[in-house]
Design a protein around this motif. Structure first.
Motif, PDB file in Angstrom:
ATOM      1  N   ARG A 196      34.747  35.618  36.677  1.00 60.34           N
ATOM      2  CA  ARG A 196      35.356  36.942  36.508  1.00 60.34           C
ATOM      3  C   ARG A 196      34.352  38.027  36.150  1.00 60.34           C
ATOM      4  NH1 ARG A 196      38.805  39.594  39.063  1.00 60.34           N
ATOM      5  NH2 ARG A 196      38.944  41.619  38.075  1.00 60.34           N
ATOM      6  N   PRO A 197      33.506  37.864  35.130  1.00 56.27           N
ATOM      7  CA  PRO A 197      32.525  38.932  34.852  1.00 56.27           C
ATOM      8  C   PRO A 197      31.515  39.121  35.977  1.00 56.27           C
ATOM      9  CG  PRO A 197      32.136  37.026  33.442  1.00 56.27           C
ATOM     10  CD  PRO A 197      33.449  36.801  34.099  1.00 56.27           C
ATOM     11  N   SER A 201      30.819  42.576  37.939  1.00 57.98           N
ATOM     12  CA  SER A 201      29.473  43.127  38.095  1.00 57.98           C
ATOM     13  C   SER A 201      29.171  43.433  39.558  1.00 57.98           C
ATOM     14  CB  SER A 201      28.453  42.134  37.531  1.00 57.98           C
ATOM     15  OG  SER A 201      27.161  42.669  37.539  1.00 57.98           O
ATOM     16  N   GLY A 235      25.879  41.634  34.080  1.00 60.04           N
ATOM     17  CA  GLY A 235      27.192  40.994  34.121  1.00 60.04           C
ATOM     18  C   GLY A 235      27.096  39.490  34.240  1.00 60.04           C
ATOM     19  N   GLY A 239      28.397  36.773  31.386  1.00 61.46           N
ATOM     20  CA  GLY A 239      29.287  35.662  31.692  1.00 61.46           C
ATOM     21  C   GLY A 239      28.661  34.325  31.337  1.00 61.46           C
ATOM     22  N   ASN A 304      26.185  42.617  26.994  1.00 60.15           N
ATOM     23  CA  ASN A 304      27.364  43.295  27.515  1.00 60.15           C
ATOM     24  C   ASN A 304      27.270  44.800  27.323  1.00 60.15           C
ATOM     25  OD1 ASN A 304      29.959  42.834  28.788  1.00 60.15           O
ATOM     26  ND2 ASN A 304      30.856  43.626  26.903  1.00 60.15           N
ATOM     27  N   LYS A 307      25.246  46.098  30.029  1.00 56.56           N
ATOM     28  CA  LYS A 307      26.044  46.127  31.254  1.00 56.56           C
ATOM     29  C   LYS A 307      26.892  47.391  31.316  1.00 56.56           C
ATOM     30  CE  LYS A 307      30.091  43.857  33.203  1.00 56.56           C
ATOM     31  NZ  LYS A 307      31.086  42.775  32.997  1.00 56.56           N
TER      32      LYS A 307
END
Length: 315
Positions: A196-197, A201, A235, A239, A304, A307
């Motif tokens: 998902r992350p 990204s 990203g 994750g 994060n 990011k």
């Protein structure tokens, strides 16, 4: 000249002064309202800290630390001496780190690969697969362990089918209750936490840069490692660190699939508290594990934040 000094002519300076006074008064009122909101927010935060975080988070953590520092004659580091002085502790930490790096690394690589296929090579049903992976993170981890037992255990459906198909005397699959099964279950369970992350990204990438690299003759590998990976790494890294953090604290899979010889730090803490009834030593181990988790979480927050800043600069 007489018309310019006529009393019927409005005074622009007077109007400007009046408007300036209104603006100053409005700014002062706005500043006072902001300060009131800030004070209310501080009171709300204090209320949450005292009523919610106090009894549910802060007090248990303080009690845990104090329990780990409690000896027969008051404050003491005896529990930590017992924990680190145990000859089995080094093996427990080594087993924990070995499973952690094997599971989290494989889950991260697989998660990035799946996210790359879903985003850059979409296929019919790719959206459905993405939704399933999002739903998968809501499953309890021990459910994944039991599912693997029903499928690939010595009496699982796949193992029995292979035994009957090849007329074997014994089930061919017998690896789940040990380090192999634990790593497989953790890879299956934690891969969606990386997907998902990574997809998020990839969604922030400037597609014009990718098209420009392709138009200049770059092949798929060059585009992936020279363009996509440098831009999407915050990203992906976030994750991956999240996967390491969650895998470190995994307990359900270890409880179901871990054998008597596969003792990790969470299992050792649980055994010290419930079997040996040695609460100070269990608390010392829990504090060590908490520090490891907080270190990974701090690293996750830092990556994060980069990011988020990178996404802001990209817009």
């Amino acid at each position: 000249m007489s018309s310019l000094s006529s009393p019927d002519t409005p005074n622009p300076l007077g109007l400007d002064s009046e408007a300036a006074a209104r603006r100053i008064a409005s700014a002062a009122a706005h500043s006072a309202a902001v300060k009131r909101r800030e004070r209310m927010a501080q009171w709300h935060l204090l209320f949450i800290a005292i009523v919610v975080l106090g009894p549910l988070v802060i007090y248990p953590l303080v009690r845990l630390v104090m329990l780990s520092l409690t000896g027969a004659h008051g404050l003491s580091g005896e529990a930590y001496v017992t924990f680190f002085g145990n000859p089995e502790t080094r093996g427990v930490i080594g087993t924990t780190l070995g499973i952690l790096f094997a599971s989290a690394s494989l889950a991260s690589l697989l998660g990035v690969a799946i996210a790359s296929i879903l985003f850059f090579k979409p296929f019919p049903g790719a959206r459905l697969v993405t939704r399933f992976l999002e739903l998968f993170v809501a499953f309890p981890s021990f459910l994944v362990a039991f599912t693997l037992i029903f499928l690939y255990g010595s009496q699982g459906s796949v193992s029995i089918a292979l035994q009957r198909l090849f007329n074997l005397q014994a089930p061919p699959l017998n690896f789940l209750f040990g380090i192999g099964g634990v790593i497989l279950a953790e890879v299956v369970f934690y891969t969606p936490f990386v997907v998902r992350p990574t997809l998020a990204s990839f969604a922030l990438l400037d597609q014009r840069l990718i098209e420009a690299a392709r138009s200049l003759g770059a092949n798929g590998l060059m585009v992936a490692f020279k363009v996509i990976l440098p831009l999407a790494w915050p990203g992906i890294a976030a994750g991956t660190i999240l996967c390491f953090l969650l895998t470190l604290n995994e307990f359900g899979i270890l409880l179901v699939l871990g054998s008597a010889h596969l003792v990790t730090l969470p299992v050792a803490i649980y055994s010290a508290a419930t079997v040996d009834l040695d609460l100070p030593t269990a608390a010392a181990g829990a504090v060590v594990m908490l520090l490891m988790s907080l270190s990974l979480y701090a690293l996750y927050r830092r990556v994060n934040s980069r990011k988020v800043k990178g996404a802001g600069h990209g817009r």
